[in-house]
Each structure stands twice: as C-alpha cells, then as structure tokens.
Design a protein around this motif. Structure first.
Motif, PDB file in Angstrom:
ATOM      1  N   GLN A 168     -23.941 -22.629 -62.456  1.00 34.12           N
ATOM      2  CA  GLN A 168     -23.436 -23.976 -62.193  1.00 34.12           C
ATOM      3  C   GLN A 168     -21.950 -23.929 -61.879  1.00 34.12           C
ATOM      4  O   GLN A 168     -21.464 -24.667 -60.993  1.00 34.12           O
ATOM      5  N   LEU A 169     -21.203 -23.076 -62.562  1.00 34.76           N
ATOM      6  CA  LEU A 169     -19.779 -22.949 -62.298  1.00 34.76           C
ATOM      7  C   LEU A 169     -19.533 -22.483 -60.866  1.00 34.76           C
ATOM      8  O   LEU A 169     -18.606 -22.986 -60.193  1.00 34.76           O
ATOM      9  N   ALA A 170     -20.336 -21.550 -60.383  1.00 31.28           N
ATOM     10  CA  ALA A 170     -20.189 -21.086 -59.008  1.00 31.28           C
ATOM     11  C   ALA A 170     -20.390 -22.238 -58.033  1.00 31.28           C
ATOM     12  O   ALA A 170     -19.632 -22.384 -57.053  1.00 31.28           O
ATOM     13  N   LEU A 171     -21.391 -23.077 -58.266  1.00 34.06           N
ATOM     14  CA  LEU A 171     -21.638 -24.229 -57.398  1.00 34.06           C
ATOM     15  C   LEU A 171     -20.472 -25.211 -57.431  1.00 34.06           C
ATOM     16  O   LEU A 171     -20.044 -25.728 -56.393  1.00 34.06           O
TER      17      LEU A 171
ATOM     18  N   GLU B 107     -12.731 -17.798 -54.740  1.00 28.03           N
ATOM     19  CA  GLU B 107     -12.626 -16.612 -55.588  1.00 28.03           C
ATOM     20  C   GLU B 107     -13.287 -16.862 -56.932  1.00 28.03           C
ATOM     21  O   GLU B 107     -13.970 -15.992 -57.482  1.00 28.03           O
ATOM     22  N   GLY B 108     -13.108 -18.072 -57.477  1.00 22.17           N
ATOM     23  CA  GLY B 108     -13.763 -18.414 -58.732  1.00 22.17           C
ATOM     24  C   GLY B 108     -15.275 -18.395 -58.604  1.00 22.17           C
ATOM     25  O   GLY B 108     -15.978 -17.885 -59.481  1.00 22.17           O
ATOM     26  N   ALA B 109     -15.789 -18.936 -57.490  1.00 24.15           N
ATOM     27  CA  ALA B 109     -17.238 -18.926 -57.264  1.00 24.15           C
ATOM     28  C   ALA B 109     -17.746 -17.500 -57.118  1.00 24.15           C
ATOM     29  O   ALA B 109     -18.808 -17.150 -57.658  1.00 24.15           O
ATOM     30  N   GLU B 110     -17.008 -16.680 -56.396  1.00 23.95           N
ATOM     31  CA  GLU B 110     -17.394 -15.269 -56.246  1.00 23.95           C
ATOM     32  C   GLU B 110     -17.454 -14.582 -57.602  1.00 23.95           C
ATOM     33  O   GLU B 110     -18.427 -13.876 -57.923  1.00 23.95           O
ATOM     34  N   ASN B 111     -16.423 -14.776 -58.421  1.00 26.36           N
ATOM     35  CA  ASN B 111     -16.376 -14.104 -59.723  1.00 26.36           C
ATOM     36  C   ASN B 111     -17.510 -14.563 -60.637  1.00 26.36           C
ATOM     37  O   ASN B 111     -18.108 -13.742 -61.352  1.00 26.36           O
TER      38      ASN B 111
ATOM     39  N   TRP C 126     -15.628 -33.621 -60.156  1.00 25.11           N
ATOM     40  CA  TRP C 126     -15.909 -32.184 -60.090  1.00 25.11           C
ATOM     41  C   TRP C 126     -14.992 -31.406 -61.018  1.00 25.11           C
ATOM     42  O   TRP C 126     -15.417 -30.431 -61.647  1.00 25.11           O
ATOM     43  N   GLU C 127     -13.735 -31.833 -61.119  1.00 24.95           N
ATOM     44  CA  GLU C 127     -12.808 -31.166 -62.047  1.00 24.95           C
ATOM     45  C   GLU C 127     -13.288 -31.326 -63.487  1.00 24.95           C
ATOM     46  O   GLU C 127     -13.225 -30.378 -64.290  1.00 24.95           O
ATOM     47  N   LYS C 128     -13.760 -32.516 -63.828  1.00 27.04           N
ATOM     48  CA  LYS C 128     -14.295 -32.743 -65.174  1.00 27.04           C
ATOM     49  C   LYS C 128     -15.571 -31.918 -65.391  1.00 27.04           C
ATOM     50  O   LYS C 128     -15.785 -31.366 -66.483  1.00 27.04           O
ATOM     51  N   MET C 129     -16.411 -31.850 -64.371  1.00 28.92           N
ATOM     52  CA  MET C 129     -17.619 -31.027 -64.459  1.00 28.92           C
ATOM     53  C   MET C 129     -17.270 -29.561 -64.698  1.00 28.92           C
ATOM     54  O   MET C 129     -17.941 -28.853 -65.452  1.00 28.92           O
ATOM     55  N   LYS C 130     -16.199 -29.108 -64.045  1.00 28.63           N
ATOM     56  CA  LYS C 130     -15.772 -27.724 -64.230  1.00 28.63           C
ATOM     57  C   LYS C 130     -15.313 -27.484 -65.666  1.00 28.63           C
ATOM     58  O   LYS C 130     -15.642 -26.455 -66.266  1.00 28.63           O
ATOM     59  N   GLU C 131     -14.574 -28.431 -66.233  1.00 33.89           N
ATOM     60  CA  GLU C 131     -14.146 -28.299 -67.628  1.00 33.89           C
ATOM     61  C   GLU C 131     -15.357 -28.185 -68.548  1.00 33.89           C
ATOM     62  O   GLU C 131     -15.394 -27.331 -69.454  1.00 33.89           O
TER      63      GLU C 131
ATOM     64  N   LEU D 278     -15.087 -27.293 -55.073  1.00 31.41           N
ATOM     65  CA  LEU D 278     -13.639 -27.437 -55.242  1.00 31.41           C
ATOM     66  C   LEU D 278     -12.847 -26.462 -54.380  1.00 31.41           C
ATOM     67  O   LEU D 278     -11.621 -26.354 -54.521  1.00 31.41           O
ATOM     68  N   ASN D 279     -13.544 -25.755 -53.504  1.00 38.05           N
ATOM     69  CA  ASN D 279     -12.900 -24.774 -52.617  1.00 38.05           C
ATOM     70  C   ASN D 279     -12.223 -23.641 -53.385  1.00 38.05           C
ATOM     71  O   ASN D 279     -11.303 -23.001 -52.868  1.00 38.05           O
TER      72      ASN D 279
END
Length: 512
Positions: A210-213, A222-226, A178-183, A218-219
């Motif tokens: 996709q970033l929000a998901l 705030e990032g998902a909200e933004n 998931w961290e790699k997916m976020k990158e 990744l808990n």
C-alpha cells in the motif's frame, strides 16, 4: 491456518455510516461505542468489524462495477443495470446507487476505524497487542481513503469518530489526504511483522504494498521503489512456479498472496460471500444442450465481457490466457441436446453464418467468461454467496509496482528486468513468451502487463485513473465508451445524497 471471523456488532457498526442520523437520547439498554469498546474483547470485535467493510468492496457487485466497467479490458454484457458506467452516458450521474454504496462503505469503514483509534488507548490490554491493532486499523483507514480519492477525488477527511449527522463537512484536497494515508501506512509498516497468527490480517507485506501505491500517487518514486523491493527481497513471499496454481481453489493460502479478503464456509460469518463467479459468466444456459452448472460458470449474471483488445493482448504460449478466460463449454443437458451430440462433447457455436466453431462468440449474450473467480464448492449453481478468498495484493503486482516506480526514474533496463520476471513465470512449460527490452518500455507496456497478470481482479479502472491513462486507453479499446468518454470522467460524480445532506457548499466534480 486459522482465518479471521469477521464478527459484526450490527447495532454499533451502524453508527459508522458517514451521514447517519443519531438520537438525542443515549439509552443505557442499547449498545454504544462507549459501552462496547471499553474492554479488550470489545476492541477485538471492533477491529474485526473494520475489516468487514472490505467485503463490500472486494467480491461485491458494486466493487466489481466501479473497477471493471468503462475500461480497456471489459465492456457490458447482456444483463444488469449500470451500463451507463461502461458507455459513459448521461446515466452515469450522481444518483447512481453503486456510487453511493461505495462512498458509504468507505466512510463506514473509516468511521469504524476512528472509533477504535479514539478509544483503544483508554482500554487496559497488552500494549504490544494494542499497537498491532492500531497498525491494522490505520492501514485499513488509509485503504478506504485510497478507494475514495481515486474514485471521487477531493473528499471529506476525518480522523476522529463521527457522531450524529454532519452537515458542514467540506472537501479536502486529495494530495493532503494522500499525505495522511502515507502517515497511517508508515505507522503500520513500522509496527507489523510479515506474519500474523490469523491469516487474512494485515501484515508488513501488505503495508509496504500500500505504501508503494501511495508513494506513486505522491510522485515519491524512490520511496515506491524501495517499498516494493523490500517486499521482494525481505518478505516471505515467492512467485509460484505456475500461474494456474495461484488461482487453484484448493491452494488459496499460498506464498504469492500478500493480502486477501477472507470468505469462509460458515454462513454466519460469510456475509453475502464473494460473488465474483456471477458477474463474468455469460448466458450459456440459454443455448441448446446447456444448463447451469457450477463447473462451467454457475449462475450467469452476464455483466462484463472482455474487449477484443484484452482477448488479443496475450502472446502465444502465455499460460495466463487459459487461466483467465473460459471460451469453450461442454454439453450437459440431455433434454435439449442437439442431434448428433453427446453429453460431454465440446459445444459447437455458429459464430458466423454457416461457420461452426468450438470457440464461443464474444457478444453481449454469449461472451467469453473469466475463470479466476470460479467457485465449484457451492452447493447449488443458484447460490450467489461464494467462499473463495479475494486476493487484494499479490507478489506479481509488487514486481509491476517496482517497474512503475523505476520507469518514473527512467531506469528502463531495471523495468524490463522486473517485467520479465513476471513474464517468465507466465510462459507455458517448455516455452518462453517474448521478453521485453529496455527500448520497448513505457507506461503502456506496464499497463499491458498489469492487464495480462491482474485482469478482472478489481484493479483496472483505478489503475488507469491513477496513471492518467483512463481516457486514452478506454477510448482506444472500448467501443461502448469511445463516443462519450470525456476528460472529466477520470473522476466519478459525488453522490447526490452527500450534496443534499450538506448545509455548506459541497461542490460536485466538474462535468456532472
């Protein structure tokens, strides 16, 4: 607006199968990645090839089966295999073909992505275009990993091209993936605009969704909200005034669609087509006065029927009910017409003994259908390949993702506000369905709204799995699953073919 043509170079993309074999020799007469992807046109074809694997996920029978069966919203109909996925019986095991199909599709898409990313910097082409293609492909690579990690848990992670047979791969912790997916997805966010010249390509809106998901996984609430709020506040999208307009066949390119998998009328580029119109259609043609008709569901595969929970979830005056369900049919077969009935009359069913009803029963053979995937433009009711685009991300879901991220931060009034934006749009003209209050907010309320808004759109199993609600809600609302579903069913079994390939330990998921 111009759409993507998914140009598939079969001899090259066949190399993308995760556990494919390779020859020791490399004949110069055959197409290889080195000979194809060393020119700008080869890169363009390769990028389009990465997109093409989406069609094996969205609009396909394996894709629908792995996301629809065994949930609170749908149970099996009369026909077809894979009922074990609905019952969570011993038939749900590592030898199930569709489990291997989805696994193979995702790794083929990942390997096609890696092939492009490994080569594109060595190709002499416009730098801005090169960056755009990198962003699209990195988004898609993360998207294929999303499917893999939600369905199977810890899987093999690869970010370089696979060449030949790999027998020593091991499983990588899905949080690391998931961290790699976020990158990958953040790179796409930072290098794409909200619009592209070709409709159907990845845009900034799709990358933020996709970033929000991923942030939710990744808990990072705030990032998902933004990310979700950025789409709503900055993007060129809008909720359509009427829910029905979203699924109007003649209005598929509309302001609410953030990302859609393309299906087109050219058979050369349409592959197997969007087959969603088949799977929710009951065996209506087996009753007097009825024959197959593209306007009433077309060819019935009778795979999925809605649960009573799903049918009863809708409030009075919720316009989504009639857009979602087909529950009446009309006589169209003169040869078997019941006495006293005329062509065009509403079919009368004997739902109970001596109790006629114009509302169809909801049993294995004759159940309610789903209208969202209707495709009345096919030349024949027998045609399986449809032309309707498959909506992957819509703006209404963005509101619901924002609500989910806000719930995790205990901002319940804001959650209610976002849910109510969706509910207000869903109200029939001149009416208002009940709005939710902050005191009613919990994850079940959000999942209920996702069901109402997104039911039958290849999201439910993964939504329940990622929110930790799969076992609880399926046990409550799906009678087929209730006796057998266990905690370990929150993941699928690793395909046996992958385990058999491995020469190192490759553990199966617990319980299988």
């Amino acid at each position: 607006m111009k759409k993507i043509n998914f140009l598939i170079i079969l001899s090259v993309l066949a190399l993308g199968v995760f556990y494919s074999c390779s020859l020791d020799e490399d004949p110069v007469s055959e197409a290889t990645p080195n000979t194809i992807f060393n020119t700008p046109s080869g890169i363009v074809d390769g990028v389009n090839g990465v997109y093409s694997y989406l069609r094996d996920l969205y609009g396909s029978q394996p894709g629908f089966t792995l996301t629809t069966f065994g949930t609170d919203l749908f149970r099996h109909g009369k026909d077809g295999g894979y009922k074990g996925m609905d019952r969570y019986s011993s038939e749900l095991n590592s030898s199930m073909g569709y489990l291997e199909d989805i696994w193979s599709t995702c790794y083929a898409g990942i390997n096609a992505s890696n092939t492009i990313l490994d080569r594109i910097d060595n190709v002499d082409m416009d730098e801005a275009l090169k960056t755009t293609y990198k962003a699209e492909v990195r988004f898609l690579r993360a998207h294929y990993y999303y499917w893999l990690t939600i369905q199977y848990g810890d899987v093999v992670y690869r970010d370089t091209e696979t060449e030949g047979v790999n027998t020593e791969d091991v499983r990588t912790d899905r949080i690391s993936i998931w961290e790699k997916m976020k990158e990958d997805t953040e790179y796409a966010v930072n290098n794409l605009d909200y619009t592209q010249d070709e409709y159907g390509r990845v845009t900034k809106g799709a990358t933020l969704q996709q970033l929000a998901l991923i942030d939710l996984l990744l808990n990072d609430y705030e990032g998902a909200e933004n990310a979700a709020k950025m789409i709503i506040q900055e993007g060129p999208y809008a909720l359509l005034s009427n829910y029905a307009d979203v699924f109007d066949y003649n209005n598929q390119v509309n302001e609410e669609i953030i990302f859609a998998v393309q299906y087109i009328r050219d058979p050369l580029f349409n592959g197997d087509g969007n087959q969603g119109h088949l799977f929710f259609t009951p065996a209506y043609d087996q009753y007097p006065g009825l024959k197959r008709d593209v306007t009433q569901g077309g060819r019935p595969y009778t795979r999925f029927r809605p649960t009573e929970f799903f049918r009863n979830l809708f409030s009075e005056n919720d316009s989504r009910f009639d857009v979602t369900f087909r529950y009446t049919w009309f006589y169209n077969n003169e040869a078997t017409l019941p006495e006293g009935k005329a062509i065009g009359d509403t079919v009368v069913w004997q739902v109970e003994s001596d109790v006629p009803s114009k509302i169809a029963p909801n049993i294995d053979k004759m159940h309610w259908g789903i209208k969202k995937h209707d495709d009345p433009t096919r030349a024949s009711f027998q045609d399986r390949a449809g032309f309707r685009d498959f909506f992957v991300y819509r703006l209404s879901e963005t509101y619901l993702l924002a609500a989910e991220a806000l719930l995790k931060q205990d901002k319940k009034q804001e959650v209610a506000d976002y849910l109510n934006e969706v509910r207000i749009r869903a109200s029939k003209e001149g009416t208002m369905i009940p709005l939710v209050t902050a005191s009613q907010i919990d994850m079940d309320k959000i999942l209920d709204e996702r069901a109402l808004e997104l039911g039958a759109e290849e999201k439910r199993w993964m939504d329940l799995a990622r929110t930790g609600k799969l076992i609880e809600r399926t046990r409550l609302y799906n009678p087929n699953a209730e006796p057998n579903i266990m905690d370990y069913h929150k993941l699928r079994p690793i395909p046996q073919s992958q385990i058999d390939l491995s020469t190192v330990e490759f553990p199966q998921n617990d319980g299988y």
